[in-house]
Design a protein around this motif. Structure first.
Motif: not given
Ligand SMILES: CCCCCCCC/C=C\CCCCCC(=O)SCCNC(=O)CCNC(=O)[C@H](O)C(C)(C)COP(=O)(O)OP(=O)(O)OC[C@H]1O[C@@H](n2cnc3c(N)ncnc32)[C@H](O)[C@@H]1OP(=O)(O)O
Ligand SMILES: Cc1cc2nc3c(=O)[nH]c(=O)nc-3n(C[C@H](O)[C@H](O)[C@H](O)COP(=O)(O)OP(=O)(O)OC[C@H]3O[C@@H](n4cnc5c(N)ncnc54)[C@H](O)[C@@H]3O)c2cc1C
Length: 627
Positions: A473-489
């Motif tokens: 829905k928004g910025f606040l709901e982003l899961s910690a796992d997505l941070v993992q994907a961001a690092v990978a990117h």
């Protein structure tokens, strides 16, 4: 002389042209010439000495910083240095100070968010240092959440002015560098209020202090926020607190490239994206990535040279102990950091190009690459500063006990560097921005857009996104796992840009071979570090993982004879390194011993306080013993 002979012997082993590698590291022969000349100019100027910083009180430290800044400005004028040479001089003075924010944020903000007229009025004053500016965005209550800022800028149509006000304690501006004691002006970010309607955050140029006596202007409360982490370190910077009590500024001091307020109080949006209000942060983040390669390479230079000088255990047939750089554990900790320094250098070069390209497109009203520029600068700032902060600490540990001495240069380098994980955007908050960008990108992939990048690394990002990507829905709901994907990117970008660098023309005997080895070390080290991702997403098999590890170990052996030459290629002066352990001549032990006696505690053989506090104890013990 042991250390000197060790480094001389190491340098004789180099299998590549170090002078050509210096050009690669600097970016061009011209840049190498400028940085070499300016770094030596600074190194040879006694005013710019750094060895007493950790021994000064905060007030003496700060006064000395002002002295250095004034001397630097004087030298820039005397020698008629260009903007490039002046930036190099500020860099090699190596002391966070108000000048960083004046040149690195205040001026770029006016250039990026001011109208032509506003640039013509304010830039000449700033370039000539007739005013000194800072960037006042963060408040006591809000830093990451820019849209949560509370400072108000209320338009008064009666007087054609904005009233700048701090309505709450938490709206106090808090942290801006250069604000506490020096800046005469600030770009202040506040909520634009017209006719009681809140139009969100904009930038306003506000004078803070008199240009006659430097006293705060009426309605302005201003000061320093106090000591920060470590002695010396970032305490040369006057990070400040600032409150406004209904301070009036002319309407034309709102930065109006993005939005304009007419004399009648009407808000007019220009044809540029409102996100340009955030433009300075994009600019500084790309600079911070280049700075990460400088800070990491500095720590790696110290740790590598010391690892070649330090001998411990492993008595050899010639009766000499083993260099610690020959231990595989030392190599497995040190060489990935050496490779990362080069990797961050090249991704920083690319990011600088990306930023300039976005700016050129903006001139042509092409805003198509702004989201990617934001995501890349945010993500790479986060990735490189986190890795560099951890890397500096690892280099301290690689130097054993002597790494903990201030004379090693590593404690202060760590203390100065680590706020980079927070300033210009907290690293986790910025990775969440990258995650948002990836979600939007993945959602567009259905339209036939194909991602580009190295297969295994690309596969890891795609798979991580598939696993974790939910409809957010928004910025606040982003899961910690997505941070993992961001690092990978972001790691995919770093590897890809290193590979692209290798596809350029790279002159010099053996230079390309060394860079290929470093590129492979970086890529295989990251694969090893995140092996779980690569295995769980099916990007590689366990067999491939084991082969990759073997290849990594073999690459360390390939780099080993070239390690000293690879750090010599950074072309750092002993002054800039400011480290007994990292001296070019390797003369470590005599200099360590010499430095110890300079400590004020050694001014007297019997320490101050002995008679008052220690002698009574000893005498009492003596009396007790006689009873
Ligand atoms: C200084 C010279 C450099 C040398 C460095 C070494 C020398 C050392 C000395 C000094 C250096 C120290 C300098 C430190 C200065 C500072 O710290 S200044 C303050 C920095 N503060 C921040 O970075 C705040 C971090 N927070 C944010 O950036 C934003 O609030 C947010 C992005 C986290 C959230 O934005 P918000 O608007 O609240 O919500 P969103 O919905 O996430 O974003 C709205 C849309 O805007 C897009 N966007 C966000 N940021 C940017 C940007 N910077 N550029 C372009 N676009 C941006 C975002 O993607 C959303 O777009 P969509 O709606 O299309 O998705
Ligand atoms: C040395 C230094 C120099 C600085 N110089 C300047 C300057 O010149 N000008 C200026 O304006 N500012 C400056 N700053 C301020 C800096 O920009 C802010 O500290 C930074 O933006 C982080 O904001 P914050 O401190 O409010 O932390 P917060 O945003 O409060 O974050 C605190 C913690 O909460 C977490 N968090 C916050 N939001 C979320 C979320 N949505 N999801 C998940 N986790 C979240 C963060 O990850 C972090 O761990 C400086 C700061 C430092 C340390």
């Amino acid at each position: 002389m042991a250390g000197f002979d060790d480094l001389a012997s190491e340098r004789s082993k180099a299998q590549f042209d170090v002078e050509e590698m210096k050009v690669i590291w600097a970016g061009s022969r011209h840049t190498l010439e400028v940085s070499d000349r300016i770094s030596r100019l600074v190194a040879n100027d006694p005013v710019f000495r750094k060895d007493t910083r950790t021994m000064l009180s905060r007030k003496d430290l700060f006064k000395n910083t002002l002295r250095k800044a004034a001397h630097a400005w004087k030298r820039i004028i005397e020698l008629r240095l260009s903007e490039e040479e002046a930036a190099e001089l500020r860099f090699y003075v190596d002391e966070p100070a108000f000048m960083d924010l004046h040149w690195g944020m205040f001026i770029p903000t006016i250039k990026g968010q001011g109208t032509e007229e506003q640039q013509q009025k304010w830039l000449p004053l700033a370039y000539k240092m007739k005013i000194i500016g800072c960037y006042a965005q963060t408040e006591l209550g809000h830093g990451s959440n820019v849209q949560g800022l509370e400072t108000t800028a209320t338009f008064d149509p009666q007087t054609d002015e904005f009233i700048i006000h701090s309505p709450t304690l938490t709206s106090s501006k808090w942290w801006p560098g250069g604000l506490g004691k020096v800046s005469t002006h600030a770009v202040v970010y506040g909520r634009l209020i017209i006719d009681s309607k809140d139009y969100g955050v904009n930038g306003f140029i506000v004078q803070l202090r008199s240009l006659d006596d430097h006293l705060p202007l009426p309605g302005i409360t201003i000061g320093d926020i106090g000591m920060k982490f470590g002695s010396g370190a970032y305490n040369t910077m006057d990070n400040g607190v600032l409150r406004f009590d209904h301070v009036r500024i002319p309407r034309d001091q709102m930065l109006m490239r993005v939005s304009q307020v007419t004399r009648e109080g009407k808000l007019v949006q220009s044809n540029v994206p409102w996100q340009l209000v955030y433009g300075t942060m994009v600019y500084v983040r790309q600079k911070i990535v280049s700075d990460a390669s400088c800070a990491l390479s500095r720590a790696v230079c110290i740790a590598t040279r010391y690892s070649a000088v330090r001998r411990q255990f492993g008595l050899q047939s010639n009766g000499i102990e083993t260099q610690v750089i020959d231990y595989k554990t030392q190599q497995s900790r040190l060489f990935p950091l050496l490779a990362s320094a080069y990797a961050f250098r090249f991704v920083g070069e690319w990011l600088k190009w990306l930023y300039m390209d976005v700016n050129q497109r903006l001139q042509a009203s092409d805003f198509s690459t702004l989201p990617e520029a934001h995501a890349c600068t945010a993500g790479l700032k986060s990735l490189t500063t986190s890795a560099t902060a951890d890397g500096i600490e690892e280099c301290r540990k690689l130097c054993g006990g002597h790494g903990y001495l201030c004379s090693s240069g590593l404690p202060e380098l760590f203390a100065v560097y680590i706020p980079a994980c927070t300033y210009e955007g907290d690293n986790i908050v910025l990775l969440l921005q990258v995650a948002r960008f990836l979600i939007k990108t993945v959602s567009q992939l259905g339209s036939g857009k194909e991602p580009v990048g190295t297969t295994v690394y690309m596969g890891r990002v795609e798979q991580l996104m598939q696993c974790h990507c939910a409809v957010q829905k928004g910025f606040l709901e982003l899961s910690a796992d997505l941070v993992q994907a961001a690092v990978a990117h972001c790691q995919l970008i770093v590897v890809s840009k290193f590979i692209e660098k290798l596809q350029q023309d790279i002159p010099g005997k053996g230079v390309k071979g060394q860079l290929e080895a470093l590129c492979n070390i970086y890529a295989l080290f990251i694969l090893h570090k995140h092996l779980g991702d690569f295995l769980s997403t099916g990007c590689i098999t366990p067999k491939q993982a084991s082969l990759a590890n073997a290849q990594l170990r073999s690459l360390y052996s390939q780099v080993r004879p070239n390690a000293i030459a690879l750090v010599d290629a950074f072309n750092y002066t002993d002054h800039y390194l400011s480290s007994v352990l990292g001296r070019y001549d390797g003369n470590v032990y005599p200099k360590l011993y010499e430095e110890a006696w300079k400590d004020p505690l050694n001014d007297s053989v019997v320490p101050d306080g002995y008679q008052e506090y220690i002698q009574p104890i000893l005498k009492q013990q003596l009396r007790n013993a006689r009873l």
